[in-house]
Motif scaffolding. Structure first.
Motif, PDB file in Angstrom:
ATOM      1  N   SER A   7       0.849  -1.184   0.000  1.00  0.00           N
ATOM      2  CA  SER A   7       0.000   0.000   0.000  1.00  0.00           C
ATOM      3  C   SER A   7       0.888   1.238   0.000  1.00  0.00           C
ATOM      4  O   SER A   7       2.093   1.146   0.277  1.00  0.00           O
ATOM      5  CB  SER A   7      -0.928   0.009   1.213  1.00  0.00           C
ATOM      6  OG  SER A   7      -0.182   0.008   2.412  1.00  0.00           O
ATOM      7  N   GLY A   8       0.283   2.376  -0.312  1.00  0.00           N
ATOM      8  CA  GLY A   8       0.989   3.641  -0.185  1.00  0.00           C
ATOM      9  C   GLY A   8       1.386   4.324  -1.476  1.00  0.00           C
ATOM     10  O   GLY A   8       1.919   5.436  -1.440  1.00  0.00           O
ATOM     11  N   ARG A  19       5.474   7.095   1.307  1.00  0.00           N
ATOM     12  CA  ARG A  19       5.917   5.914   2.042  1.00  0.00           C
ATOM     13  C   ARG A  19       5.102   4.712   1.588  1.00  0.00           C
ATOM     14  O   ARG A  19       3.873   4.722   1.645  1.00  0.00           O
ATOM     15  CB  ARG A  19       5.760   6.087   3.560  1.00  0.00           C
ATOM     16  CG  ARG A  19       6.408   4.958   4.335  1.00  0.00           C
ATOM     17  CD  ARG A  19       6.312   5.119   5.833  1.00  0.00           C
ATOM     18  NE  ARG A  19       4.987   4.763   6.339  1.00  0.00           N
ATOM     19  CZ  ARG A  19       4.744   4.462   7.599  1.00  0.00           C
ATOM     20  NH1 ARG A  19       5.719   4.482   8.488  1.00  0.00           N
ATOM     21  NH2 ARG A  19       3.506   4.172   7.991  1.00  0.00           N
ATOM     22  N   LEU A  20       5.814   3.692   1.159  1.00  0.00           N
ATOM     23  CA  LEU A  20       5.193   2.435   0.784  1.00  0.00           C
ATOM     24  C   LEU A  20       5.268   1.461   1.952  1.00  0.00           C
ATOM     25  O   LEU A  20       6.247   1.458   2.701  1.00  0.00           O
ATOM     26  CB  LEU A  20       5.888   1.823  -0.434  1.00  0.00           C
ATOM     27  CG  LEU A  20       6.003   2.701  -1.679  1.00  0.00           C
ATOM     28  CD1 LEU A  20       6.676   1.914  -2.795  1.00  0.00           C
ATOM     29  CD2 LEU A  20       4.659   3.226  -2.102  1.00  0.00           C
ATOM     30  N   GLN A  81      10.492   4.458   2.630  1.00  0.00           N
ATOM     31  CA  GLN A  81      10.286   5.893   2.711  1.00  0.00           C
ATOM     32  C   GLN A  81      11.023   6.539   1.546  1.00  0.00           C
ATOM     33  O   GLN A  81      12.238   6.400   1.429  1.00  0.00           O
ATOM     34  CB  GLN A  81      10.804   6.437   4.037  1.00  0.00           C
ATOM     35  CG  GLN A  81      10.659   7.939   4.180  1.00  0.00           C
ATOM     36  CD  GLN A  81       9.212   8.393   4.244  1.00  0.00           C
ATOM     37  OE1 GLN A  81       8.423   7.851   5.008  1.00  0.00           O
ATOM     38  NE2 GLN A  81       8.854   9.398   3.440  1.00  0.00           N
ATOM     39  N   MET A  82      10.279   7.227   0.695  1.00  0.00           N
ATOM     40  CA  MET A  82      10.857   7.827  -0.500  1.00  0.00           C
ATOM     41  C   MET A  82      10.760   9.344  -0.400  1.00  0.00           C
ATOM     42  O   MET A  82       9.654   9.883  -0.224  1.00  0.00           O
ATOM     43  CB  MET A  82      10.114   7.337  -1.748  1.00  0.00           C
ATOM     44  CG  MET A  82      10.074   5.814  -1.866  1.00  0.00           C
ATOM     45  SD  MET A  82       9.298   5.247  -3.389  1.00  0.00           S
ATOM     46  CE  MET A  82       7.606   5.759  -3.091  1.00  0.00           C
ATOM     47  N   SER A  83      11.886  10.002  -0.497  1.00  0.00           N
ATOM     48  CA  SER A  83      11.929  11.459  -0.417  1.00  0.00           C
ATOM     49  C   SER A  83      12.575  12.016  -1.683  1.00  0.00           C
ATOM     50  O   SER A  83      13.233  11.295  -2.422  1.00  0.00           O
ATOM     51  CB  SER A  83      12.734  11.887   0.819  1.00  0.00           C
ATOM     52  OG  SER A  83      12.190  11.348   1.989  1.00  0.00           O
ATOM     53  N   THR A 110       2.385  -1.674  -6.556  1.00  0.00           N
ATOM     54  CA  THR A 110       1.674  -0.426  -6.301  1.00  0.00           C
ATOM     55  C   THR A 110       2.298   0.666  -7.185  1.00  0.00           C
ATOM     56  O   THR A 110       3.519   0.771  -7.281  1.00  0.00           O
ATOM     57  CB  THR A 110       1.715  -0.050  -4.810  1.00  0.00           C
ATOM     58  OG1 THR A 110       0.910   1.111  -4.584  1.00  0.00           O
ATOM     59  CG2 THR A 110       3.124   0.217  -4.315  1.00  0.00           C
ATOM     60  N   GLN A 111       1.450   1.446  -7.814  1.00  0.00           N
ATOM     61  CA  GLN A 111       1.918   2.440  -8.771  1.00  0.00           C
ATOM     62  C   GLN A 111       2.378   3.703  -8.051  1.00  0.00           C
ATOM     63  O   GLN A 111       1.664   4.243  -7.194  1.00  0.00           O
ATOM     64  CB  GLN A 111       0.807   2.807  -9.755  1.00  0.00           C
ATOM     65  CG  GLN A 111       1.160   3.890 -10.740  1.00  0.00           C
ATOM     66  CD  GLN A 111       2.170   3.435 -11.775  1.00  0.00           C
ATOM     67  OE1 GLN A 111       2.031   2.356 -12.358  1.00  0.00           O
ATOM     68  NE2 GLN A 111       3.183   4.273 -12.041  1.00  0.00           N
ATOM     69  N   VAL A 112       3.550   4.162  -8.432  1.00  0.00           N
ATOM     70  CA  VAL A 112       4.069   5.454  -7.975  1.00  0.00           C
ATOM     71  C   VAL A 112       4.293   6.309  -9.214  1.00  0.00           C
ATOM     72  O   VAL A 112       5.011   5.903 -10.129  1.00  0.00           O
ATOM     73  CB  VAL A 112       5.380   5.296  -7.194  1.00  0.00           C
ATOM     74  CG1 VAL A 112       5.990   6.669  -6.896  1.00  0.00           C
ATOM     75  CG2 VAL A 112       5.138   4.523  -5.902  1.00  0.00           C
TER      76      VAL A 112
END
Length: 116
Positions: A7-8, A19-20, A81-83, A110-112
């Protein structure tokens, strides 16, 4: 039975964070190195980050300093956690569980999407 649930994902602008999460059944999580991979359209799936049961992490060069992988053993969950996201981070992100006897599990993805 679904073994890994991600999720996320979502749509963000460049420079923002996401954040995934990936929840696993305990029988898999407790003995597995966990990882995140991604696949952009027309490209091969690539490693993003991994974390062992002891917390040792590895990262792709393209995400070092921007992404952090973390596992919560009490919740059987691994996070990414992606920043400072960039348009080139756009991809479907997959959670992976890699057990020591060679069995691998994958999440559904999950698509980002990062817009410029």
């Amino acid at each position: 039975q679904v073994q890994l649930v991600e999720s996320g994902g979502g749509l963000v602008q460049a420079g923002e964070s996401l954040r995934l999460s990936c929840a696993a059944v305990s029988s898999i999580f407790n003995v597995a190195a966990m990882g995140w991979y991604r696949q952009a359209p027309g490209k091969q799936r690539e490693l993003v980050a991994t974390i062992t049961t002891r917390g040792v992490t590895t990262y792709a060069n393209s995400v070092k300093g921007r992404f952090t992988i973390h596992r919560d053993n009490a919740k059987n969950t691994v996070y990414l956690q992606m920043s400072s996201l960039r348009p080139e981070d756009t991809a479907v992100y997959y959670c992976n569980a890699d057990q020591p006897w060679g069995v691998r599990y994958w999440g559904q993805g999950t698509q980002v999407t990062v817009s410029s």
